[in-house]
Scaffold this motif. Sequence first.
Motif, PDB file in Angstrom:
ATOM      1  N   LEU A  76       0.839  -1.199   0.000  1.00  0.00           N
ATOM      2  CA  LEU A  76       0.000   0.000   0.000  1.00  0.00           C
ATOM      3  C   LEU A  76       0.870   1.244   0.000  1.00  0.00           C
ATOM      4  CD1 LEU A  76      -2.755   1.422   0.211  1.00  0.00           C
ATOM      5  CD2 LEU A  76      -2.638   1.087   2.685  1.00  0.00           C
ATOM      6  N   GLU A  77       1.923   1.245   0.810  1.00  0.00           N
ATOM      7  CA  GLU A  77       2.786   2.415   0.925  1.00  0.00           C
ATOM      8  C   GLU A  77       3.543   2.716  -0.363  1.00  0.00           C
ATOM      9  OE1 GLU A  77       5.088   1.836   4.506  1.00  0.00           O
ATOM     10  OE2 GLU A  77       3.406   2.541   5.738  1.00  0.00           O
ATOM     11  N   ALA A  78       3.712   1.727  -1.222  1.00  0.00           N
ATOM     12  CA  ALA A  78       4.325   1.981  -2.526  1.00  0.00           C
ATOM     13  C   ALA A  78       3.461   2.946  -3.334  1.00  0.00           C
ATOM     14  CB  ALA A  78       4.517   0.667  -3.283  1.00  0.00           C
ATOM     15  N   HIS A  79       2.186   3.064  -2.978  1.00  0.00           N
ATOM     16  CA  HIS A  79       1.248   3.940  -3.687  1.00  0.00           C
ATOM     17  C   HIS A  79       0.964   5.235  -2.942  1.00  0.00           C
ATOM     18  CE1 HIS A  79       0.309   0.883  -6.710  1.00  0.00           C
ATOM     19  NE2 HIS A  79       0.509   0.044  -5.720  1.00  0.00           N
ATOM     20  N   VAL A  80       1.083   5.231  -1.609  1.00  0.00           N
ATOM     21  CA  VAL A  80       0.655   6.417  -0.838  1.00  0.00           C
ATOM     22  C   VAL A  80       1.720   6.972   0.103  1.00  0.00           C
ATOM     23  CG1 VAL A  80      -1.780   5.731  -0.918  1.00  0.00           C
ATOM     24  CG2 VAL A  80      -0.380   5.078   1.065  1.00  0.00           C
ATOM     25  N   GLY A  81       2.860   6.342   0.228  1.00  0.00           N
ATOM     26  CA  GLY A  81       3.840   6.755   1.240  1.00  0.00           C
ATOM     27  C   GLY A  81       3.440   6.140   2.573  1.00  0.00           C
ATOM     28  N   ASP A  82       3.727   6.805   3.664  1.00  0.00           N
ATOM     29  CA  ASP A  82       3.409   6.307   5.006  1.00  0.00           C
ATOM     30  C   ASP A  82       1.898   6.099   5.131  1.00  0.00           C
ATOM     31  OD1 ASP A  82       2.545   6.493   7.835  1.00  0.00           O
ATOM     32  OD2 ASP A  82       4.677   6.794   8.227  1.00  0.00           O
ATOM     33  N   ALA A  83       1.477   4.851   5.232  1.00  0.00           N
ATOM     34  CA  ALA A  83       0.045   4.518   5.225  1.00  0.00           C
ATOM     35  C   ALA A  83      -0.689   5.109   6.425  1.00  0.00           C
ATOM     36  CB  ALA A  83      -0.156   3.012   5.168  1.00  0.00           C
ATOM     37  N   GLY A  84      -0.057   5.097   7.592  1.00  0.00           N
ATOM     38  CA  GLY A  84      -0.702   5.661   8.780  1.00  0.00           C
ATOM     39  C   GLY A  84      -0.932   7.149   8.644  1.00  0.00           C
TER      40      GLY A  84
END
Length: 125
Positions: A76-84
């Motif tokens: 997921l973070e590959a798409h949005v950066g830091d997921a939290g």
Amino acid sequence: MELTTRHEYLKACRILRRAAGFVRSGWIQGDAAADADWCTCDPADPAAVTWCAVGAIEAANDTRPYADNVLMEMLLEAHVGDAGKWNDTEGRTASEVAAVMEAAADASNGWGVWQGLGRKLLEAP
């Protein structure tokens, strides 16, 4: 989780899609999960009714152990950066979070990203 097998990648995508469903049914910012009284709880707790993106991955993961969650979070973070941080950004919506989780699971470059996660894990100190 074996990063080299397409089977494990497809399993991760299925779990991300399932996690998106958790977010669509109840979403929270600032905590991993909460119960009906808005008390913080473990994402996998049966009392949980709201989840952040990361908590939803944990709740949706029916394969365990925790390392699997880390890899899916990294996908997921590959798409949005830091997921939290991305989940908790002011103005973010549950629909947006779920849609991006589904898009990450369905991305045409997902297999390549997945294979790259192994290199990222190896580079970490």
